[in-house]
Design an enzyme around this catalytic site. Structure first.
Site, short mmCIF file in Angstrom:
data_model
loop_
_atom_site.label_atom_id
_atom_site.label_comp_id
_atom_site.label_asym_id
_atom_site.label_seq_id
_atom_site.Cartn_x
_atom_site.Cartn_y
_atom_site.Cartn_z
N ASP A 14 0.81 -1.23 0.00
CA ASP A 14 0.00 0.00 0.00
C ASP A 14 0.83 1.27 0.00
OD1 ASP A 14 -2.15 -1.73 0.14
OD2 ASP A 14 -2.21 -1.65 2.33
N LYS A 17 1.70 2.21 -5.06
CA LYS A 17 2.25 1.68 -6.32
C LYS A 17 1.34 1.99 -7.50
CE LYS A 17 2.30 -2.39 -4.31
NZ LYS A 17 2.05 -2.03 -2.89
N GLY A 41 -4.53 -4.35 -3.77
CA GLY A 41 -5.54 -3.33 -4.06
C GLY A 41 -4.76 -2.08 -4.44
N HIS A 42 -4.73 -1.75 -5.71
CA HIS A 42 -3.94 -0.61 -6.18
C HIS A 42 -4.89 0.50 -6.62
CE1 HIS A 42 -0.22 -3.33 -7.11
NE2 HIS A 42 -0.65 -3.42 -5.86
N GLN A 223 2.00 -6.05 -3.14
CA GLN A 223 2.42 -6.15 -1.74
C GLN A 223 3.71 -5.34 -1.53
OE1 GLN A 223 1.47 -9.55 -3.28
NE2 GLN A 223 -0.46 -8.58 -2.82
P1 GDP Z 1 -0.83 0.32 -3.48
O1 GDP Z 1 -1.39 -0.98 -3.02
O2 GDP Z 1 0.65 0.42 -3.24
O3 GDP Z 1 -1.18 0.66 -4.89
O4 GDP Z 1 -1.48 1.44 -2.55
P2 GDP Z 1 -3.05 1.54 -2.15
O5 GDP Z 1 -3.80 2.04 -3.31
O6 GDP Z 1 -3.52 0.30 -1.49
O7 GDP Z 1 -2.97 2.60 -0.98
C1 GDP Z 1 -2.49 3.88 -1.18
C2 GDP Z 1 -3.59 4.88 -0.83
O8 GDP Z 1 -3.05 6.18 -0.72
C3 GDP Z 1 -4.65 4.99 -1.89
O9 GDP Z 1 -5.87 5.34 -1.30
C4 GDP Z 1 -4.15 6.12 -2.78
O10 GDP Z 1 -5.19 6.78 -3.47
C5 GDP Z 1 -3.54 7.02 -1.75
N1 GDP Z 1 -2.37 7.78 -2.17
C6 GDP Z 1 -1.38 7.45 -3.03
N2 GDP Z 1 -0.43 8.41 -3.04
C7 GDP Z 1 -0.82 9.35 -2.16
C8 GDP Z 1 -0.26 10.58 -1.70
O11 GDP Z 1 0.84 10.98 -2.09
N3 GDP Z 1 -0.96 11.26 -0.76
C9 GDP Z 1 -2.17 10.83 -0.29
N4 GDP Z 1 -2.77 11.58 0.63
N5 GDP Z 1 -2.72 9.70 -0.69
C10 GDP Z 1 -2.05 8.97 -1.61
P1 IMO Z 2 -0.90 -4.22 -2.20
O1 IMO Z 2 -0.43 -4.76 -3.53
C1 IMO Z 2 -1.05 -4.66 2.13
C2 IMO Z 2 -1.13 -8.71 3.71
C3 IMO Z 2 -2.41 -9.19 4.39
C4 IMO Z 2 -1.84 -10.18 5.37
C5 IMO Z 2 -0.70 -10.83 4.60
C6 IMO Z 2 -1.07 -12.12 3.89
O2 IMO Z 2 -2.21 -3.52 -2.27
O3 IMO Z 2 0.17 -3.44 -1.55
P2 IMO Z 2 -2.62 -12.84 1.87
O4 IMO Z 2 -3.98 -12.40 1.46
O5 IMO Z 2 -1.56 -12.56 0.87
O6 IMO Z 2 -2.61 -14.24 2.36
O7 IMO Z 2 -2.27 -11.94 3.16
O8 IMO Z 2 -0.31 -9.86 3.62
N1 IMO Z 2 -1.33 -8.22 2.34
C7 IMO Z 2 -1.27 -6.93 2.01
N2 IMO Z 2 -1.10 -5.83 2.78
N3 IMO Z 2 -1.13 -4.53 0.78
C8 IMO Z 2 -1.28 -5.62 -0.01
O9 IMO Z 2 -1.21 -5.56 -1.35
C9 IMO Z 2 -1.38 -6.89 0.61
N4 IMO Z 2 -1.54 -8.15 0.15
C10 IMO Z 2 -1.50 -8.94 1.21
O10 IMO Z 2 -3.06 -8.12 5.03
O11 IMO Z 2 -1.28 -9.52 6.47
MG MG Z 3 -2.91 -1.68 -1.77
#
Ligand code: GDP
Ligand code: IMO
Ligand code: MG
Length: 423
Positions: A14, A17, A41-42, A223
Site C-alpha cells: 500500500d 504503487k 488493491g492498487h 504487496q
Molecule cells: P498500493 O497498493 O501500493 O497501490 O497502494 P493503495 O492504493 O492500497 O494505498 C495507497 C492509498 O493512498 C490509496 O488510497 C491512494 O489513493 C492514496 N495515495 C497514493 N499516493 C498518495 C499521496 O501521495 N498522498 C495521499 N494523501 N494519498 C495517496
Molecule cells: P498491495 O499490492 C497490504 C497482507 C495481508 C496479510 C498478509 C497475507 O495492495 O500493496 P494474503 O492475502 O496474501 O494471504 O495476506 O499480507 N497483504 C497486504 N497488505 N497490501 C497488499 O497488497 C497486501 N496483500 C497482502 O493483510 O497480512
Molecule cells: Mg494496496
C-alpha cells in the site's frame, strides 16, 4: 537490447504503487504484473474518479498501452470479472489492452474456503490474510497440483476443475466452514467465460520479443518487500516473492534484462493484518496518521496500523531489491505534525543494531531521531524547490542514510499530484 524497469513496494504494501505506475505509464509501452493476485488493491485517482485494481496492471487507463498479467500471478476469475466491469471500458477494447499468461495459476472457489479454514484454525496465530485464497493457490502451485489459466482452453476443463474441487472438499471436511460454495462457483464460471475472450498466451515469449524490439516495459510489484515469502516478517507474509528477483521468475525474463529498480515507500509506515511492526504507534499520533492518510485497506477496508518511518527496514529492502532510485509517497500526510520521528536502529537486549533481526518480535524497541515538521499545505506543489525546508531536510536525511536519490515525491492521491525531480 531493451530493458525492463521494476517498481515495487519497500514496506508492508500500500505504498501507492498503483498511483505512481499510472503516472509513469506514458513513458512505457507495456505494464506488467509479476506476482500476487487479488490480495493486492492498487488505487488510481484521476479526473475526480477513483478505481481500485487487484489483478490488472495499473497501465489500463492509458491509451495504446499493453497490460500483461504475468505467469507469477494467481487469478480469481470471479474477482477479475468484477474488476473488468469496474473499469467502465467496453470488453471489446479491453481485450486489445490486456494479455494473460497461460502459465498463471487459477484461484478456485475452494481455495478461498481453504484460506478461511486455515486462518480460523490458526486462532491467535492468524496471519490476517485478505482471505482471497492466495496462500492455498500458491501452495497448490508449489506442490505441483495447481490449475493453470492455459487449462481453461481445454475441452476437459470442467473435469479438471472437478478433480481439484473434490480434493479440496476432502481437506475441508476436517474444518468448520460456513460459505456458499455454489454461489462462488456461479460467479467463478462466469469469470472463466470472460477470461476466454482475452488473449491467453505464453507471455514470456511476448515479453522477451517486445524487449528485443526495443519496447519499454514497467513491471509493477504487488504487496511489499516486508511481505515477501523469503525476506518478509515470516510467517506474517504473503505467499509470493514480492522482490525484484520475483520479476524474473514471474515474467520469464533474465536478470540481465533488468534496468532500473524503483523502490516506493510512504513517508511513514503502515501495515494491514497481523505480524510484527516495530514502529507501530498505538496512540493518538498513530490515529492521526490513519485519519490524515485515510489508511483503510483498499481490498478489505480494514484499518491499517500506522507508525513512523523505519530506516533499518527500508535499507534492508533497498539491499534485497537492488533499488536504483526511491519514490516517496503520502508526504502530504505528515503535514501538521510538530515533530516527525524516524527509526534509525533497534534496541535489542540493551544493544543497538541497525540490521533486521531474524525475528522482529515485540522485543525490538525502535530508536528514533526527531526532526522538525512543517505546517504548509503541500498538495498543490509541483516543484521540488517549493517544498517546505523542513520536508526537504527530511528527504535529505533519507537520501544520506540510504545512499539513494529520492526522484519522485507524491503529495496527493491524484495522478497530477506528483513531483518529478529532474534537477
Ligand atoms: P498500493 O497498493 O501500493 O497501490 O497502494 P493503495 O492504493 O492500497 O494505498 C495507497 C492509498 O493512498 C490509496 O488510497 C491512494 O489513493 C492514496 N495515495 C497514493 N499516493 C498518495 C499521496 O501521495 N498522498 C495521499 N494523501 N494519498 C495517496
Ligand atoms: P498491495 O499490492 C497490504 C497482507 C495481508 C496479510 C498478509 C497475507 O495492495 O500493496 P494474503 O492475502 O496474501 O494471504 O495476506 O499480507 N497483504 C497486504 N497488505 N497490501 C497488499 O497488497 C497486501 N496483500 C497482502 O493483510 O497480512
Ligand atoms: Mg494496496
Amino acid at each position: 537490447m531493451g530493458e525492463i524497469d521494476i517498481l515495487l513496494g519497500l514496506q508492508w504494501g500500500d505504498e501507492g504503487k498503483g498511483k505512481i505506475v499510472d503516472a509513469l505509464t506514458p513513458e512505457y509501452d507495456i505494464i506488467t504484473r509479476f506476482q500476487g493476485g487479488p490480495n493486492a488493491g492498487h488505487t488510481l485517482e484521476f479526473e475526480n474518479e477513483k478505481y481500485i485494481l487487484h489483478t490488472i496492471p495499473s497501465g489500463v487507463f492509458r491509451e495504446n498501452k499493453l497490460n500483461i498479467i504475468g505467469n507469477g500471478l494467481v487469478i480469481d476469475p470471479s474477482i477479475f470479472i468484477g474488476e473488468i466491469r469496474s473499469l467502465k471500458q467496453p470488453v471489446s477494447e479491453l481485450i486489445n489492452k490486456i494479455i494473460i499468461s497461460s502459465k498463471a495459476h487459477l484461484i478456485l472457489p475452494t481455495h478461498r474456503l481453504l484460506d478461511a479454514a486455515y486462518e480460523e484454525a490458526k486462532g491467535e496465530m492468524k496471519i490476517g490474510s485478505t482471505l482471497k485464497g492466495i496462500g492455498p493457490a500458491y501452495t497448490d502451485k508449489t506442490s505441483r497440483q495447481g490449475l493453470r489459466v492455459g487449462e481453461l482452453l481445454k475441452e476437459n476443463f470442467r473435469e479438471l476443475y472437478d478433480i481439484h474441487r473434490q480434493r479440496h472438499l476432502e481437506i475441508l471436511q476436517h474444518y468448520k466452514v460456513d460459505a456458499d460454495l455454489e454461489k462462488y462457483e456461479e460467479e467463478w464460471f462466469e469469470g472463466i467465460e470472460l477470461l476466454k475472450k482475452f488473449r491467453i498466451i505464453n507471455t514470456e515469449y511476448f515479453i522477451n520479443k517486445s524487449l528485443d524490439e526495443g519496447k519499454r516495459i514497467l513491471a509493477e510489484g504487488a504487496q511489499g518487500t516486508m511481505l515477501d515469502i523469503d525476506f518478509g516478517s515470516y510467517p506474517f507474509v504473503t505467499s509470493s516473492n514480492t522482490i525484484s528477483g520475483g520479476a524474473c521468475s514471474g515474467l520469464g525474463i533474465s536478470p540481465k534484462r533488468i534496468g532500473s529498480v524503483f523502490g516506493i515507500f510512504k513517508a511513514y509506515c503502515t501495515r494491514v493484518g497481523e505480524g510484527p511492526f516495530p514502529t507501530e504507534l498505538s496512540n493518538d499520533t498513530g490515529q492521526k496518521l490513519r485519519e490524515n492518510g485515510y489508511e483503510f485497506g483498499s481490498t478489505t477496508g480494514r484499518p491499517r496500523r500506522c507508525g513512523w518511518l523505519d530506516l533499518p527496514a527500508l535499507k534492508y529492502s533497498c539491499m534485497i531489491n537492488g533499488v536504483t532510485s526511491l519514490f516517496l509517497t503520502k508526504a502530504d500526510v505528515l503535514t501538521g505534525f510538530d515533530k516527525i520521528k524516524i527509526c534509525t536502529g533497534y534496541k535489542i537486549n540493551n544493544s543497538i543494531v541497525e540490521e533486521l533481526p531474524f525475528d522482529i518480535s515485540s522485543e525490538v524497541e525502535p530508536v528514533y531521531i526527531e526532526m522538525n515538521g512543517w505546517k504548509e499545505n503541500i498538495t498543490g506543489i509541483r516543484q521540488y524547490q517549493k517544498l517546505p525546508e523542513a520536508f526537504r531536510n527530511y528527504i535529505d536525511f533519507i537520501e544520506r542514510e540510504t545512499g539513494l536519490p529520492v526522484v519522485i515525491i507524491s503529495v496527493g492521491a491524484d495522478r497530477t499530484q506528483t513531483i518529478m525531480r529532474d534537477e
